[in-house]
Scaffold this motif. Structure first.
Motif, PDB file in Angstrom:
ATOM      1  N   GLU A  31     -16.401   9.750   4.214  1.00  0.00           N
ATOM      2  CA  GLU A  31     -13.945   9.634   4.681  1.00  0.00           C
ATOM      3  C   GLU A  31     -13.557  10.496   5.909  1.00  0.00           C
ATOM      4  O   GLU A  31     -14.133  11.515   5.934  1.00  0.00           O
ATOM      5  CB  GLU A  31     -13.594   9.531   3.226  1.00  0.00           C
ATOM      6  N   GLY A  75      -8.776   8.068  -0.580  1.00  0.00           N
ATOM      7  CA  GLY A  75      -7.731   7.477  -1.486  1.00  0.00           C
ATOM      8  C   GLY A  75      -7.513   6.082  -0.260  1.00  0.00           C
ATOM      9  O   GLY A  75      -6.641   5.169  -0.968  1.00  0.00           O
ATOM     10  N   GLY A 108      -5.029   4.265   1.529  1.00  0.00           N
ATOM     11  CA  GLY A 108      -4.275   3.140   1.315  1.00  0.00           C
ATOM     12  C   GLY A 108      -2.990   3.517  -0.487  1.00  0.00           C
ATOM     13  O   GLY A 108      -1.960   3.130  -0.056  1.00  0.00           O
ATOM     14  N   GLY A 155       1.854   5.144  -0.755  1.00  0.00           N
ATOM     15  CA  GLY A 155       1.096   3.776   0.008  1.00  0.00           C
ATOM     16  C   GLY A 155       1.104   2.805  -0.863  1.00  0.00           C
ATOM     17  O   GLY A 155       2.419   2.656  -1.548  1.00  0.00           O
ATOM     18  N   ALA A 203     -15.617  13.407   7.773  1.00  0.00           N
ATOM     19  CA  ALA A 203     -16.812  12.747   8.519  1.00  0.00           C
ATOM     20  C   ALA A 203     -15.956  11.172   8.632  1.00  0.00           C
ATOM     21  O   ALA A 203     -16.458   9.910   8.380  1.00  0.00           O
ATOM     22  CB  ALA A 203     -17.147  12.150   7.276  1.00  0.00           C
ATOM     23  N   MET A 208     -18.133   0.831  18.003  1.00  0.00           N
ATOM     24  CA  MET A 208     -18.972   1.332  17.999  1.00  0.00           C
ATOM     25  C   MET A 208     -20.010   0.857  18.282  1.00  0.00           C
ATOM     26  O   MET A 208     -21.256   1.581  18.670  1.00  0.00           O
ATOM     27  CB  MET A 208     -18.902   2.430  16.449  1.00  0.00           C
ATOM     28  N   PRO A 215      -6.307   5.882   9.635  1.00  0.00           N
ATOM     29  CA  PRO A 215      -6.874   4.764  10.552  1.00  0.00           C
ATOM     30  C   PRO A 215      -7.605   3.751  10.611  1.00  0.00           C
ATOM     31  O   PRO A 215      -7.431   2.948  11.459  1.00  0.00           O
ATOM     32  CB  PRO A 215      -7.397   5.921  11.128  1.00  0.00           C
ATOM     33  N   ALA A 216      -7.530   2.862   9.625  1.00  0.00           N
ATOM     34  CA  ALA A 216      -7.918   1.806   8.910  1.00  0.00           C
ATOM     35  C   ALA A 216      -6.572   0.590   9.598  1.00  0.00           C
ATOM     36  O   ALA A 216      -6.634  -0.103   9.703  1.00  0.00           O
ATOM     37  CB  ALA A 216      -8.175   1.501   7.884  1.00  0.00           C
ATOM     38  N   GLY A 235      -3.142  -4.214   5.221  1.00  0.00           N
ATOM     39  CA  GLY A 235      -4.207  -5.140   5.105  1.00  0.00           C
ATOM     40  C   GLY A 235      -5.476  -5.065   5.776  1.00  0.00           C
ATOM     41  O   GLY A 235      -5.796  -5.563   6.181  1.00  0.00           O
ATOM     42  N   GLY A 285      -4.156  -5.120   0.080  1.00  0.00           N
ATOM     43  CA  GLY A 285      -3.818  -4.840  -1.433  1.00  0.00           C
ATOM     44  C   GLY A 285      -4.974  -4.328  -2.554  1.00  0.00           C
ATOM     45  O   GLY A 285      -5.861  -3.479  -1.495  1.00  0.00           O
ATOM     46  N   ILE A 286      -3.954  -3.544  -3.255  1.00  0.00           N
ATOM     47  CA  ILE A 286      -4.896  -2.897  -4.220  1.00  0.00           C
ATOM     48  C   ILE A 286      -5.597  -3.957  -4.892  1.00  0.00           C
ATOM     49  O   ILE A 286      -5.048  -4.102  -6.034  1.00  0.00           O
ATOM     50  CB  ILE A 286      -4.742  -1.711  -4.658  1.00  0.00           C
TER      51      ILE A 286
HETATM   52  C1  LIG Z   1       3.801   1.673   1.979  1.00  0.00           C
HETATM   53  C2  LIG Z   1       2.936   0.794   1.247  1.00  0.00           C
HETATM   54  C3  LIG Z   1       3.135  -0.006   0.598  1.00  0.00           C
HETATM   55  C4  LIG Z   1       1.807  -0.842  -0.388  1.00  0.00           C
HETATM   56  N1  LIG Z   1       2.266  -1.579  -1.782  1.00  0.00           N
HETATM   57  C5  LIG Z   1       1.138  -1.980  -2.031  1.00  0.00           C
HETATM   58  C6  LIG Z   1       1.455  -2.595  -3.435  1.00  0.00           C
HETATM   59  O1  LIG Z   1       2.314  -1.883  -3.772  1.00  0.00           O
HETATM   60  N2  LIG Z   1       0.564  -2.813  -4.183  1.00  0.00           N
HETATM   61  C7  LIG Z   1      -0.600  -3.314  -3.148  1.00  0.00           C
HETATM   62  O2  LIG Z   1      -1.965  -4.296  -3.568  1.00  0.00           O
HETATM   63  N3  LIG Z   1      -0.827  -2.642  -2.017  1.00  0.00           N
HETATM   64  C8  LIG Z   1      -0.065  -1.863  -1.530  1.00  0.00           C
HETATM   65  N4  LIG Z   1      -0.194  -1.673  -0.230  1.00  0.00           N
HETATM   66  C9  LIG Z   1      -1.461  -1.920   0.545  1.00  0.00           C
HETATM   67  C10 LIG Z   1      -2.912  -1.062  -0.020  1.00  0.00           C
HETATM   68  O3  LIG Z   1      -2.130   0.176  -0.757  1.00  0.00           O
HETATM   69  C11 LIG Z   1      -3.479  -1.205   1.048  1.00  0.00           C
HETATM   70  O4  LIG Z   1      -4.246  -2.371   1.153  1.00  0.00           O
HETATM   71  C12 LIG Z   1      -4.877  -0.615   0.155  1.00  0.00           C
HETATM   72  O5  LIG Z   1      -5.428   0.710  -0.131  1.00  0.00           O
HETATM   73  C13 LIG Z   1      -6.358  -0.843   1.246  1.00  0.00           C
HETATM   74  O6  LIG Z   1      -7.624  -0.388   0.133  1.00  0.00           O
HETATM   75  P1  LIG Z   1      -8.664  -0.182   1.123  1.00  0.00           P
HETATM   76  O7  LIG Z   1      -9.987   0.328   0.343  1.00  0.00           O
HETATM   77  O8  LIG Z   1      -9.170  -1.757   1.605  1.00  0.00           O
HETATM   78  O9  LIG Z   1      -8.268   0.270   2.750  1.00  0.00           O
HETATM   79  P2  LIG Z   1      -8.194   1.893   2.627  1.00  0.00           P
HETATM   80  O10 LIG Z   1      -7.711   1.833   2.317  1.00  0.00           O
HETATM   81  O11 LIG Z   1      -7.096   1.258   4.681  1.00  0.00           O
HETATM   82  O12 LIG Z   1      -9.184   2.299   3.082  1.00  0.00           O
HETATM   83  C14 LIG Z   1      -9.857   2.657   4.743  1.00  0.00           C
HETATM   84  C15 LIG Z   1     -10.138   4.096   4.827  1.00  0.00           C
HETATM   85  O13 LIG Z   1     -10.855   3.983   5.797  1.00  0.00           O
HETATM   86  C16 LIG Z   1     -11.487   5.576   6.101  1.00  0.00           C
HETATM   87  N5  LIG Z   1     -11.325   5.527   7.517  1.00  0.00           N
HETATM   88  C17 LIG Z   1     -10.989   4.668   8.114  1.00  0.00           C
HETATM   89  N6  LIG Z   1     -11.515   4.064   9.730  1.00  0.00           N
HETATM   90  C18 LIG Z   1     -13.227   5.434   9.453  1.00  0.00           C
HETATM   91  C19 LIG Z   1     -14.270   6.074   9.912  1.00  0.00           C
HETATM   92  N7  LIG Z   1     -14.286   5.612  11.338  1.00  0.00           N
HETATM   93  N8  LIG Z   1     -15.306   6.762   9.939  1.00  0.00           N
HETATM   94  C20 LIG Z   1     -14.687   7.325   8.179  1.00  0.00           C
HETATM   95  N9  LIG Z   1     -13.244   6.974   7.799  1.00  0.00           N
HETATM   96  C21 LIG Z   1     -12.959   6.242   8.076  1.00  0.00           C
HETATM   97  C22 LIG Z   1      -9.450   5.382   6.463  1.00  0.00           C
HETATM   98  O14 LIG Z   1      -9.714   6.925   6.316  1.00  0.00           O
HETATM   99  C23 LIG Z   1      -9.222   5.021   4.601  1.00  0.00           C
HETATM  100  O15 LIG Z   1      -9.059   6.267   3.768  1.00  0.00           O
HETATM  101  C24 LIG Z   1       0.903  -0.801   0.261  1.00  0.00           C
HETATM  102  C25 LIG Z   1       0.683   0.056   1.326  1.00  0.00           C
HETATM  103  C26 LIG Z   1       1.280   0.934   2.102  1.00  0.00           C
HETATM  104  C27 LIG Z   1       1.226   1.280   3.505  1.00  0.00           C
END
Ligand SMILES: Cc1cc2nc3c(=O)[nH]c(=O)nc-3n(C[C@H](O)[C@H](O)[C@H](O)COP(=O)(O)OP(=O)(O)OC[C@H]3O[C@@H](n4cnc5c(N)ncnc54)[C@H](O)[C@@H]3O)c2cc1C
Length: 526
Positions: free
Chosen positions: A35, A41, A43, A58, A256, A297, A451-452, A459, A500-501
Motif C-alpha cells: 500500500e 483502506g 476509498g 470515502g 510501499a 510502469m 492515488p488510484a 471507481g 464501489g465497496i
Molecule cells: C466521497 C466518496 C463516497 C463514496 N461513497 C460510496 C458509497 O457510499 N458506497 C460505495 O459502494 N462506494 C462508495 N464510494 C466508492 C468506493 O469508496 C470506492 O470505489 C472503493 O473504495 C474502491 O475500492 P478499491 O479497493 O477497488 O480501490 P481503492 O480503495 O482505490 O484502493 C486502491 C489502493 O491502492 C493504493 N495505491 C494506488 N497506487 C498505488 C501504488 N502505485 N502502489 C501501492 N499502492 C497504491 C491506494 O492508496 C489505495 O489504497 C465512494 C467514494 C468516495 C470518494
C-alpha cells in the motif's frame, strides 16, 4: 529494507487489495500486499473531523458488498471473529424536492407505495409491477458480480435464451431515464430512481445506465436487513480486513508505493517500491491500483494490443466533492423528520434542471443543489456525542472545472461553501455557528487522497457500458482478469463490476486461484 520473495504480490491496500490478499493467503500461498499510503483502506477510510466526531471520508453505504457471502455468510469471519458490525437503516434513499416535499423509499413496499402515491396514484400501482419485473431480472443483472463475467459473446448468447435475458439485453442498451419514462408518469418518482443510478457517476441519459436500476430490486427483499453502514466508521471494516489478512499469514506493507515492474520473458518477475524495496512474485502480481499506472510502469514491456485499450479507457462523467461537518446539534429538515431515517438523503431539483445539470458537468459547470446528505451518527452513537451530529454533504462535480482541473485550486473553497449554504437552506436550524469542525475534499484533492482515483474518479475508471463485463479493463479479456502478460492480474475496481465497496475482487480471485490449480470452494470452506 523490506522486500522478499512471495507467491503473489498484491498492489494496493484498499478493500479489494485486502480481500485479494486474504483469499490468496487462505489458499495457503505466501502473499504480500503493498500500500502506497501510511494507512490501509483506500476509498473506504474514515477519520475524525475533530476528536470524537467520526466521518467516512470515502465510501459510506455498504449495500453492494452486503449482497456477497462476505457479509451474508460471514465467509471470512469479519463479524464473528474480527468484531466488525454494521448498523442498518430501513430506508436506503429518499429525495427532497424544491417545494420541500419528499419521497422516501423504505424496506416496506406498502409504505413505499403510499409515499409514491403522494405524487401519483397510478405510479404507486405501477411500482409493484416494476418491482416484480426488477426482481425477475436480478439474476441476469448480477452476472459477473459474484463470479467472473463470461466472455461477452457467450454472455449475450446465454441472455438471448430467456425472456429475462432478452429484456436485459435491451436494458443494457437503454438509459435509466428511458426505462423510468417507460414506467412512471411522475417526475418525482423518475428523478428518485435515476438519481440512484447516477451513483455510477454517469449521466442518467447515457446508454447503459439502466442496469443499476435493477439493484433496487433488493430493497423490499424480506431478507434485506436495511441499508448497511459500518458501526464506528469504515476504519472498523478496514481493521477487520487487516486483522483477517494477518491472521492468515499475509505480510502487509504501508508506505510501499510501487513505481516499477520488472518483466522477463513476457512474465512479471518483481515490483519495486519508491523506497527501493523489491518484491519478487513466484506466481503472479495482482494489481488493484489504477491500471494506467501499471502500464506506465511496464513501459516498453507493455503488450501493444493491451496498451491500445488501456489508453482508450475513459473516466466517469463526473467526480465527487465531499464534506463532513461536526455539528453541535442535529439538523431539522424543512421537509420533515421522516427523512432522518434514510441513509441517503438526496436533494433533487425538478427534472429539467436535474437532467441539465448532468449535461453541464461535461462542460465543467457545477450545481450545488444536488447534495446527497448522510448522517450516520444519528443511528450510530459511537460516531459523536449524543445530541450532536456528523453530517456528510456529498456533491457531484466536474473534474475539469470551468474547462480546466487546475481551477479547483482557485475555486474549491468557494464551491464547498455553496454546497454548505444550500444544505443550510434545506434545514430550519443550522447556521455557521453550529459547526464545531469540518473537513472536505474536491475532486483534485481526492486524487491526492487516493492515488488510484485518477481525475477524482472514485471507481478508478468509468463505468460506461463499453468498460464493463468482459470489456473491463481490456476489451475481450475481462473474463481472464489479465492481458497478454498472463501473470499480471487486474482485480477490484479495474475489473467488472467496477468501483464501489462491491468486493469485486472476490470474483476475480476465483479465476486467479483456478489458474494456479486451487478450487475457490475449498478455500472458503477453510
Ligand atoms: C466521497 C466518496 C463516497 C463514496 N461513497 C460510496 C458509497 O457510499 N458506497 C460505495 O459502494 N462506494 C462508495 N464510494 C466508492 C468506493 O469508496 C470506492 O470505489 C472503493 O473504495 C474502491 O475500492 P478499491 O479497493 O477497488 O480501490 P481503492 O480503495 O482505490 O484502493 C486502491 C489502493 O491502492 C493504493 N495505491 C494506488 N497506487 C498505488 C501504488 N502505485 N502502489 C501501492 N499502492 C497504491 C491506494 O492508496 C489505495 O489504497 C465512494 C467514494 C468516495 C470518494
Amino acid at each position: 529494507m523490506a522486500g522478499g520473495k512471495y507467491d503473489f504480490v498484491v498492489l494496493g491496500g484498499g478493500h479489494n487489495g485486502l480481500l485479494t490478499t486474504i483469499y490468496l493467503a487462505k489458499a495457503g500461498f505466501k502473499v504480500c500486499c503493498l500500500e502506497a499510503l501510511d494507512e490501509f483502506g483506500g476509498g473506504t477510510r474514515s477519520g475524525e473531523v475533530i476528536p470524537g466526531y467520526v466521518a467516512d471520508m470515502g465510501g459510506m453505504v455498504h449495500n453492494m458488498i452486503s449482497k456477497t457471502p462476505i457479509v451474508r455468510e460471514d465467509e471470512l469471519g469479519l463479524f464473528s471473529k474480527y468484531g466488525f458490525e454494521y448498523c442498518y437503516l430501513d430506508s436506503l434513499f429518499c429525495s427532497i424536492f424544491p417545494d420541500n416535499t419528499n419521497l422516501v423509499m423504505t424496506k416496506d413496499i406498502d409504505e413505499s407505495c403510499n409515499n409514491i402515491a403522494k405524487f401519483s396514484e397510478k405510479d404507486a400501482v405501477t411500482y409493484r409491477k416494476f418491482h416484480d419485473y426488477m426482481v425477475n431480472m436480478l439474476n441476469v443483472a448480477g452476472i459477473g458480480s459474484q463470479s467472473p463475467p463470461p466472455a461477452y459473446g457467450a454472455m449475450m448468447n446465454v441472455m438471448s435464451m430467456s425472456p429475462e435475458g432478452r429484456e436485459f439485453q435491451r436494458v443494457l442498451n437503454s438509459s435509466s431515464q428511458q426505462i423510468v419514462e417507460e414506467w412512471f408518469e411522475s417526475e418525482q418518482v423518475r428523478v428518485t430512481f435515476t438519481r440512484w443510478c447516477t451513483e455510477m457517476m454517469i449521466d442518467p441519459r447515457a446508454i447503459g445506465t439502466a442496469s443499476l436500476l435493477y439493484f433496487t430490486a433488493g430493497l423490499h427483499d424480506p431478507d434485506n436487513p436495511g441499508a448497511p453502514f459500518p458501526k464506528g466508521g469504515c476504519i472498523n471494516f478496514v481493521n477487520a480486513l487487516v486483522a483477517c489478512a494477518e491472521d492468515n499469514g499475509a505480510d502487509l506493507f504501508l508506505n510501499a508505493w510501487v513505481d516499477d515492474i520488472t518483466v522477463e520473458g513476457g512474465e512479471v518477475k518483481s515490483v519495486r517500491t519508491k523506497n527501493g524495496d523489491e518484491f519478487f512474485a513466484e506466481n503472479a502480481v495482482v494489481s488493484t491500483i489504477h491500471i494506467a499506472d501499471v502500464f506506465e510502469m511496464l513501459g516498453d514491456d507493455a503488450p501493444a494490443d493491451d496498451s491500445h485499450y488501456v489508453k482508450l479507457l475513459k473516466h466517469c462523467d463526473f467526480a465527487a466533492l465531499n464534506q463532513a461537518f461536526a455539528l453541535d446539534t442535529i439538523p431539522e429538515f424543512k421537509t420533515g423528520p421522516e427523512v432522518l431515517n434514510t441513509f441517503c438523503i438526496e436533494a433533487a431539483p425538478w427534472e429539467p434542471e436535474y437532467l441539465e445539470t448532468f449535461s453541464t458537468y461535461t462542460l465543467g459547470k457545477f450545481n450545488p443543489k444536488l447534495p446527497l446528505i448522510t448522517i450516520p451518527s444519528l443511528h450510530d452513537p459511537t460516531r459523536c456525542p449524543e445530541g450532536h451530529s456528523v453530517v456528510n454533504v456529498y456533491s457531484y462535480a466536474p473534474w475539469n472545472l470551468y474547462g480546466d482541473w487546475r481551477n479547483w485550486e482557485k475555486h474549491g473553497d468557494e464551491l464547498k461553501k455553496q454546497v454548505w449554504d444550500f444544505f443550510k437552506s434545506m434545514t430550519t436550524n443550522i447556521t455557521d455557528d453550529n459547526v464545531l469542525g469540518k473537513w472536505g475534499l474536491t475532486p483534485l484533492e481526492y486524487q491526492e487522497w487516493d492515488p488510484a482515483f485518477h481525475e477524482g474518479d472514485i471507481g478508478q475508471i468509468g463505468m460506461q457500458p463499453s468498460q464493463m463485463y468482459d470489456m473491463r479493463p481490456i476489451v475481450g479479456k475481462g473474463h481472464e482478469y489479465h492481458g497478454d502478460i498472463e501473470n499480471l492480474y487486474f482485480l477490484g475496481s479495474s475489473s467488472h463490476p467496477g468501483g464501489g465497496i462491491a468486493a469485486g475482487a472476490r470474483a476475480g480471485v476465483q479465476k486467479v486461484l483456478e489458474d494456479y490449480g486451487v478450487d475457490f470452494r475449498d478455500v472458503i470452506r477453510k
